[in-house]
Design a protein around this motif. Sequence first.
Motif, PDB file in Angstrom:
ATOM      1  N   GLN A 268       0.838  -1.205   0.000  1.00 54.91           N
ATOM      2  CA  GLN A 268       0.000   0.000   0.000  1.00 54.91           C
ATOM      3  C   GLN A 268       0.869   1.250   0.000  1.00 54.91           C
ATOM      4  O   GLN A 268       0.565   2.225  -0.675  1.00 54.91           O
TER       5      GLN A 268
ATOM      6  N   SER B 258       3.861   1.351  -1.253  1.00 57.44           N
ATOM      7  CA  SER B 258       4.498   1.411  -2.569  1.00 57.44           C
ATOM      8  C   SER B 258       3.595   2.090  -3.596  1.00 57.44           C
ATOM      9  O   SER B 258       4.085   2.726  -4.529  1.00 57.44           O
ATOM     10  N   TRP B 259       2.264   1.960  -3.438  1.00 57.76           N
ATOM     11  CA  TRP B 259       1.363   2.640  -4.369  1.00 57.76           C
ATOM     12  C   TRP B 259       0.977   4.018  -3.878  1.00 57.76           C
ATOM     13  O   TRP B 259       0.517   4.846  -4.663  1.00 57.76           O
TER      14      TRP B 259
ATOM     15  N   GLU C 284       2.943   6.751  -5.545  1.00 59.20           N
ATOM     16  CA  GLU C 284       2.560   7.128  -6.916  1.00 59.20           C
ATOM     17  C   GLU C 284       1.279   7.928  -6.775  1.00 59.20           C
ATOM     18  O   GLU C 284       0.191   7.380  -6.857  1.00 59.20           O
TER      19      GLU C 284
ATOM     20  N   GLU D  82      -3.375   9.111 -10.117  1.00 58.18           N
ATOM     21  CA  GLU D  82      -3.774   7.987 -10.949  1.00 58.18           C
ATOM     22  C   GLU D  82      -3.245   8.205 -12.350  1.00 58.18           C
ATOM     23  O   GLU D  82      -3.288   9.311 -12.876  1.00 58.18           O
TER      24      GLU D  82
ATOM     25  N   LYS E 245       8.977  -2.166  -9.342  1.00 62.50           N
ATOM     26  CA  LYS E 245       8.142  -2.059  -8.135  1.00 62.50           C
ATOM     27  C   LYS E 245       8.371  -3.287  -7.244  1.00 62.50           C
ATOM     28  O   LYS E 245       8.459  -3.191  -6.026  1.00 62.50           O
TER      29      LYS E 245
ATOM     30  N   GLY F 287      -1.731  -4.471  -6.103  1.00 65.08           N
ATOM     31  CA  GLY F 287      -1.591  -3.048  -5.806  1.00 65.08           C
ATOM     32  C   GLY F 287      -1.914  -2.216  -7.042  1.00 65.08           C
ATOM     33  O   GLY F 287      -2.658  -1.242  -6.981  1.00 65.08           O
ATOM     34  N   ALA F 288      -1.367  -2.650  -8.186  1.00 63.44           N
ATOM     35  CA  ALA F 288      -1.648  -1.946  -9.441  1.00 63.44           C
ATOM     36  C   ALA F 288      -3.126  -2.044  -9.770  1.00 63.44           C
ATOM     37  O   ALA F 288      -3.744  -1.097 -10.251  1.00 63.44           O
TER      38      ALA F 288
ATOM     39  N   SER G 221      -5.101   0.287  -7.497  1.00 62.71           N
ATOM     40  CA  SER G 221      -4.750   1.703  -7.492  1.00 62.71           C
ATOM     41  C   SER G 221      -5.731   2.484  -8.371  1.00 62.71           C
ATOM     42  O   SER G 221      -6.143   2.025  -9.432  1.00 62.71           O
TER      43      SER G 221
END
Lengths: 380, 222
Positions: free
Chosen positions: B69, B71-72, B75, B78, B98, B150-151, B154
């Motif tokens: 979480q 790690s995202w 970023e 969106e 990642k 995660g991707a 997101s």
Amino acid sequence: MAVILDAGRRFVRWGGVAGAAERNGGAGRARAAGPAGPAEGGAGPDGLGTAIGRMGAASGGGTPRSAETVGTVPEPWSRTVTLLVRATGVAAVLGIAVDVWLGLAVTPPAKVMGNLVRLLYVHPALATVALYLAFGLAALNSLLWLWPRTRRPFFDRLAAASVQTGIVFLVLTIVTGSLWGRPTWGVFWTWDPLLTFTALLLLFFLGYLAVRKATTDPVKRARRAAVTCLLAFIDVPVVHFSVIWWRTLHQTPTLLEPASPKVGGIMLATMLLSFLAFTLLFVWMLAYGYRLRVLKDFAESSEVAAALAERTGEAEQEEMGWGMRPGQIERASERLLVGIAEPAVRVGDDKPVAQSAEGRPAHPPGEAVLVDASRMGGGQ
Amino acid sequence: MWRDAALIAAKDLRIELRSRVLLNQLAPMAMLMLVLFAFALGPGRGALVPAAPGLFWTGTLFSALLAVQRSWAVEPVEGAHDPLHLAGMDSSGIFFGKLAAVLAELLTLEVLLGIGVVVLFGARVASPAELLLSTLAGTVGLAAVGVLYGALASGMHTKETLFPLLFLPVASPVLVAGTRAWQVALGTAHMGAGPWMTLLVVFAALYLSAGVLLYGPLEGTE
């Protein structure tokens, strides 16, 4: 299956609005509003389009254009398909009725399990449909959607309908299994590999539905749902082996497996009928699940289309003599949005109510009481 | 591809080194989990030592949840990866980048958790090689699944709750196999660790390949 495939083909030919958006390949980032891509406006990040759509509907200012866009609800099925689906439904209900009669009245109780054996005419069929048919179909359709050459909204909708129907069957499988387990094993639930596996599968399915609910952008929803389904699908063999070894390699298998009875004659026929009847029921529910999605997508996109038409209509009226220039139209729509957000602005931000003409704070009645009360509390 | 991966991993790890969220928040959190487990099962070692492998992997699973979480969360926007794709970066490269960053963070946390299990719960290591290999294989699998989900989560509404719902059931074979392999390595179970190691390696290989195949379509760049 042919029924649903036919329905899908028809809908693809009809060219659903969301379908047009998907084939354009846009990831739902708002584009210029045109009759070709009304669904894309609906793909806005925060449901703004829907809000405007509701306002437009509420204001009742239906221009001819919006009537044109929204007027006709598509009928995804031809007369033949409707008849076939209905026939499937009637066959499913009749099949289950005959199965109930055979299972409860005609077949004899078994020697070992007694009347419990009658669950044999319900539980295995439910489990087979849920574990293999529903999940397999969902995975296949997800794959077909992800493959760029076969990307059609049809596959996304069928995958979603398949999972949703599968959940009904899976829950029924678990419930009937527990009802069987209690008198046979003495417990409602046991950490048997197959049971654990089924429970995890239910969680995968629920996760899939949660993904579908987590976005309003139809392309993003289809893409992520398809990936979710495939990621869960490749986990199936690993989960399968892990839960089998989990039991057998660590503890002795203490389960009292239901002594597999020799099934034959009328009992076998009843069991086979249950497989047929529940498969038909699944197909029937699947067809309606699919149809529901077509209509839902249409409802969503036409709501947005109406809102866009409303805006364009306003613009045209202004150009025709009401004296508003294009820049003013943007401002007018902003005013429209501020109208939605107004209560929040008044509570959160004190600027609009900061000062009245007399230089005293002019709070709206309710808020004045609140503010004064807090001040009094602070002073004492 | 590997150059892209190195760039992305370096970026994520640099953010971590500068923000120290992992060190200042996740590491204490992992320790806290061990203390909570001790409250639930302790204080005697009778229950803690046999449960230690399971507790280690449960701790790892929940740490992975937080690490992914995080790690995202770095970023922020969106579609933050769209410019990377436009710049010609490879989807697999981004995935491996990642993954490498999450893997490095998770291994750091696992060292702490492992030390905690030995020191606080009094577990004894019988065969370190099996311990290290199973931990490595399991963590690669966890990181791969974590980055993929995660991707996936997101940019969705309710991503904070959606991600655990998707990630934890799929990652459950790692918990099963990792725990069993650790039981062998800590000498609390007498069986071969072979099948469990195989399972962990197969799981990791499966999701690494899935990442290569599906990460591009997931970000809409096929």
